[in-house]
Design a protein around this motif. Structure first.
Motif, PDB file in Angstrom:
ATOM      1  N   LEU A 272       0.823  -1.212   0.000  1.00  0.00           N
ATOM      2  CA  LEU A 272       0.000   0.000   0.000  1.00  0.00           C
ATOM      3  C   LEU A 272       0.853   1.256   0.000  1.00  0.00           C
ATOM      4  CD1 LEU A 272      -2.739  -1.146   2.528  1.00  0.00           C
ATOM      5  CD2 LEU A 272      -3.152  -0.510   0.146  1.00  0.00           C
TER       6      LEU A 272
ATOM      7  N   VAL B 169      -0.141   7.269  -0.835  1.00  0.00           N
ATOM      8  CA  VAL B 169      -0.506   6.428   0.313  1.00  0.00           C
ATOM      9  C   VAL B 169       0.665   6.406   1.294  1.00  0.00           C
ATOM     10  CG1 VAL B 169      -1.201   4.147   1.116  1.00  0.00           C
ATOM     11  CG2 VAL B 169      -2.015   4.985  -1.092  1.00  0.00           C
TER      12      VAL B 169
ATOM     13  N   VAL C 251      -2.563   6.445   5.966  1.00  0.00           N
ATOM     14  CA  VAL C 251      -3.621   5.954   5.072  1.00  0.00           C
ATOM     15  C   VAL C 251      -3.578   4.435   4.971  1.00  0.00           C
ATOM     16  CG1 VAL C 251      -4.447   5.951   2.679  1.00  0.00           C
ATOM     17  CG2 VAL C 251      -3.816   8.100   3.772  1.00  0.00           C
TER      18      VAL C 251
ATOM     19  N   ILE D 248      -6.581   1.802   5.901  1.00  0.00           N
ATOM     20  CA  ILE D 248      -7.107   0.756   5.013  1.00  0.00           C
ATOM     21  C   ILE D 248      -7.062  -0.598   5.713  1.00  0.00           C
ATOM     22  CG2 ILE D 248      -6.687  -0.521   2.866  1.00  0.00           C
ATOM     23  CD1 ILE D 248      -5.644   2.180   1.691  1.00  0.00           C
TER      24      ILE D 248
ATOM     25  N   LYS E  94     -12.916  -0.673  -6.191  1.00  0.00           N
ATOM     26  CA  LYS E  94     -12.432   0.550  -5.547  1.00  0.00           C
ATOM     27  C   LYS E  94     -13.370   1.021  -4.439  1.00  0.00           C
ATOM     28  CE  LYS E  94     -14.423   3.379  -9.190  1.00  0.00           C
ATOM     29  NZ  LYS E  94     -14.173   4.104 -10.415  1.00  0.00           N
TER      30      LYS E  94
ATOM     31  N   VAL F  64     -12.278  -0.422  -1.094  1.00  0.00           N
ATOM     32  CA  VAL F  64     -11.085   0.243  -0.548  1.00  0.00           C
ATOM     33  C   VAL F  64     -11.443   1.634  -0.029  1.00  0.00           C
ATOM     34  CG1 VAL F  64      -8.760   1.080  -1.088  1.00  0.00           C
ATOM     35  CG2 VAL F  64      -9.546  -1.089  -2.031  1.00  0.00           C
ATOM     36  N   ALA F  65     -12.388   2.297  -0.700  1.00  0.00           N
ATOM     37  CA  ALA F  65     -12.779   3.658  -0.314  1.00  0.00           C
ATOM     38  C   ALA F  65     -13.544   3.702   1.006  1.00  0.00           C
ATOM     39  CB  ALA F  65     -13.616   4.292  -1.425  1.00  0.00           C
TER      40      ALA F  65
ATOM     41  N   VAL G 161      -9.634   7.821   2.422  1.00  0.00           N
ATOM     42  CA  VAL G 161      -9.418   7.286   1.072  1.00  0.00           C
ATOM     43  C   VAL G 161     -10.604   7.687   0.191  1.00  0.00           C
ATOM     44  CG1 VAL G 161      -9.056   5.232  -0.334  1.00  0.00           C
ATOM     45  CG2 VAL G 161      -8.109   5.329   1.974  1.00  0.00           C
TER      46      VAL G 161
ATOM     47  N   LEU H 158      -8.159   8.014  -5.115  1.00  0.00           N
ATOM     48  CA  LEU H 158      -7.052   7.281  -4.499  1.00  0.00           C
ATOM     49  C   LEU H 158      -7.367   5.786  -4.461  1.00  0.00           C
ATOM     50  CD1 LEU H 158      -4.318   7.232  -3.135  1.00  0.00           C
ATOM     51  CD2 LEU H 158      -5.443   7.756  -0.953  1.00  0.00           C
ATOM     52  N   ALA H 159      -8.615   5.442  -4.173  1.00  0.00           N
ATOM     53  CA  ALA H 159      -9.008   4.029  -4.148  1.00  0.00           C
ATOM     54  C   ALA H 159      -8.814   3.387  -5.517  1.00  0.00           C
ATOM     55  CB  ALA H 159     -10.466   3.891  -3.699  1.00  0.00           C
TER      56      ALA H 159
ATOM     57  N   ILE I  78      -5.129   2.818  -6.096  1.00  0.00           N
ATOM     58  CA  ILE I  78      -4.638   1.697  -5.283  1.00  0.00           C
ATOM     59  C   ILE I  78      -4.956   0.365  -5.946  1.00  0.00           C
ATOM     60  CG2 ILE I  78      -4.999   0.438  -3.115  1.00  0.00           C
ATOM     61  CD1 ILE I  78      -5.335   3.254  -1.777  1.00  0.00           C
TER      62      ILE I  78
END
Length: 198
Positions: free
Chosen positions: A75, A81, A85, A89, A107, A110-111, A116, A120-121, A124
């Motif tokens: 990550l 990240v 952060v 997660i 995503k 992850v969000a 996040v 960004l999600a 990632i």
């Protein structure tokens, strides 16, 4: 490099724990999942660690398992990240859930973590689909066969030597299969290195 700490849990807070090892108290940042798994103050604990070093700081981060530490490393390799952060997660998603989210490019999952956003999600899951490779596609299952003890420490040693998580996990799993459940850390690492070199 500090690969793990074994000691007594001296105190905990929302974002960190203090682990006393031979009279020294180590301040260890951690996800809420790891902090919850540590148990009560005064009890013996064992955490895998990652030492973060910057121009003006040194910070120790702790994890309940090697798989959580591996995901933390992945990550934090994604632009945008940082440690905070990544821990958010890992507080929201277990490693297995994170594996599924990356594999499915989910995503939204992850969000769910604090801090996040959707962009960004998306970054990632997109970047980690290639980087995670073995973790997403099967090393998680192999890691579950080596949850604690010498096997987990052997995987940690292999990672510190520069092996990818999938390679390290597979080599240690093969070594443990040959040597049996009572194998020492030294024996596991030596055989795993030989297997990884083939």
């Amino acid at each position: 490099m500090i690969a793990y700490l074994k000691g007594v849990l001296a105190s905990t807070s929302v974002e960190h724990a203090v682990i006393e090892v031979n009279g020294v108290g180590y301040l260890v940042g951690a996800s809420s999942r790891t902090l919850a798994a540590l148990g009560p103050v005064g009890e013996a604990v064992h955490v895998h660690t990652e030492l973060l070093v910057g121009e003006d700081f040194q910070r120790l981060v702790g994890f309940s398992g090697a798989d959580e530490r591996d995901w933390f490393r992945l990550l934090t390799s994604v632009q945008g990240v940082g440690a905070r952060v990544a821990l958010a997660i890992l507080s929201a998603l277990e490693p297995a859930e994170l594996s599924r989210a990356v594999a499915a490019q989910d995503k939204a999952m992850v969000a769910r973590a604090n801090g996040v956003g959707p962009k960004l999600a998306e970054r990632i899951v997109r970047e980690l689909k290639d980087k995670a490779g073995g973790i997403v596609l099967g090393a998680s299952a192999a890691a579950q066969a080596i949850p604690v003890g010498a096997g987990a420490d052997a995987v940690s040693a292999m990672l510190n030597l520069g092996f990818r998580p999938a390679e390290a996990t597979a080599a240690v799993a093969a070594a443990e299969e040959d040597l049996g459940p009572g194998a020492t850390l030294d024996a596991l690492v030596r055989l795993a290195l030989r297997k990884a070199a083939k």
